[in-house]
Enzyme design. Structure first.
Site, mmCIF file in Angstrom:
data_model
loop_
_atom_site.group_PDB
_atom_site.id
_atom_site.type_symbol
_atom_site.label_atom_id
_atom_site.label_comp_id
_atom_site.label_asym_id
_atom_site.label_seq_id
_atom_site.Cartn_x
_atom_site.Cartn_y
_atom_site.Cartn_z
ATOM 1 N NE ARG A 176 -9.176 5.672 2.514
ATOM 2 C CZ ARG A 176 -7.926 6.113 2.370
ATOM 3 N NH1 ARG A 176 -7.677 7.376 2.130
ATOM 4 N NH2 ARG A 176 -6.918 5.278 2.479
ATOM 5 C CB CYS B 110 -1.007 -0.040 1.147
ATOM 6 S SG CYS B 110 -2.418 1.035 0.824
ATOM 7 C CG HIS C 267 -3.093 -3.250 3.690
ATOM 8 N ND1 HIS C 267 -2.568 -2.062 4.103
ATOM 9 C CD2 HIS C 267 -4.282 -2.934 3.127
ATOM 10 C CE1 HIS C 267 -3.408 -1.092 3.811
ATOM 11 N NE2 HIS C 267 -4.448 -1.589 3.214
HETATM 12 N N1 GLN Z 1 -2.147 7.029 1.755
HETATM 13 C C1 GLN Z 1 -2.329 6.077 0.738
HETATM 14 C C2 GLN Z 1 -3.695 6.097 0.067
HETATM 15 O O1 GLN Z 1 -4.702 6.388 0.720
HETATM 16 C C3 GLN Z 1 -1.991 4.699 1.269
HETATM 17 C C4 GLN Z 1 -3.000 4.204 2.280
HETATM 18 C C5 GLN Z 1 -2.618 2.924 2.938
HETATM 19 O O2 GLN Z 1 -1.449 2.531 3.068
HETATM 20 N N2 GLN Z 1 -3.639 2.261 3.440
HETATM 21 O O3 GLN Z 1 -3.748 5.852 -1.096
#
Ligand code: GLN
Length: 251
Positions: A127, A93, A194
């Site tokens: 998201r 990620c 993850h």
């Molecule tokens: N900050 C990054 C995103 O939101 C990675 C997030 C994460 O590692 N869960 O894309």
């Protein structure tokens, strides 16, 4: 054998208990008579590329990524060198995004990356969250599935000639549009999955372990003896089912 692991920025990048991936590798190595030594590498700590058989970097939010990005980018050459000389690598990620050329975060700032993976990432307005199922073919003709969980705002676009980790069967993947998830360069794997990734994907844990062991011994990958993965495969099946129920990719 001893497998030497560099864990990059464990104090900053450990979202969703990503360090559980290392616990899986440690246990699966021990069951075959091998030992993992894990060295935390923080901001400003030394990192000798030849000193490690496997490099690991976990996920984090934009804030944590911004804190470590300059230090990580400055290590770019050494990370390239480690992978060129056969080290295995797993990036999850936030760590995956920063092993590309860079990441434009939600606030518009550009975080420089390592440039190991041929890709760039830009944060979107929404998201991408939920269970994911992938189909992977890391060795020609050998198809396996990977099940996991994603939660990212970043949209990652691979260069045209880049090799993804897998094709999205269900979930968003790199950008919710391309049908690709993750990236692979030699023995290095980057992925958004993850939660952590390896407990429910034992074949991928062993894929990394055989390559880390090969680096440790200076030879070719050596297959590991199979383990009784009943629980792991059950976890995989449950996760895969949840992803399928979630359905195909949505933009
Ligand atoms: N900050 C990054 C995103 O939101 C990675 C997030 C994460 O590692 N869960 O894309």
């Amino acid at each position: 054998m001893i497998v030497r692991v560099a864990h990059l920025y464990p104090d900053y990048l450990n979202i969703y208990a990503d360090r559980g991936n290392i616990a899986v590798l440690t246990r699966r190595a021990a069951l075959r008579g091998h030992e993992l030594t894990v060295v935390p590498v923080g901001i400003g700590d030394p990192f000798a590329p030849s000193a490690y058989d496997l490099v690991y970097i976990g996920g984090g939010q934009d804030r944590e990524q911004a804190l470590i990005a300059p230090d990580l980018a400055a290590r770019g050459e050494r990370i390239h060198e480690a992978v060129e000389h056969g080290s295995a690598l797993l990036a999850v990620c936030g760590g995956y995004q920063l092993l590309g050329r860079g990441y434009r975060g939600r606030d518009g700032s550009w975080m420089p990356g390592v440039g190991l993976f041929p890709l760039e990432t830009i944060a979107g307005d929404t998201r991408m969250i939920g269970d994911v199922l992938l189909e992977c073919e890391l060795e020609p003709g050998l198809r396996r599935t990977v099940a996991g969980f994603e939660n990212h705002a970043g949209r990652t676009v691979l260069d045209v000639d880049a090799e993804p980790l897998g094709r999205v069967v269900a979930g968003f993947g790199n950008d919710g549009a391309s049908g690709f998830e993750g990236c692979r360069v030699a023995r290095a794997i980057g992925t958004y999955l993850h939660g952590p990734l390896l407990p429910r994907n034992p074949w991928l844990a062993d894929w990394l372990l055989t390559r880390a062991l090969a680096h440790a011994s200076g030879g070719d990958p050596v297959p590991l003896e199979p383990l009784d993965d009943v629980l792991e495969l059950e976890a995989h099946a449950i996760s895969a089912r949840r992803a399928r129920e979630r359905g195909g990719r949505r933009p």
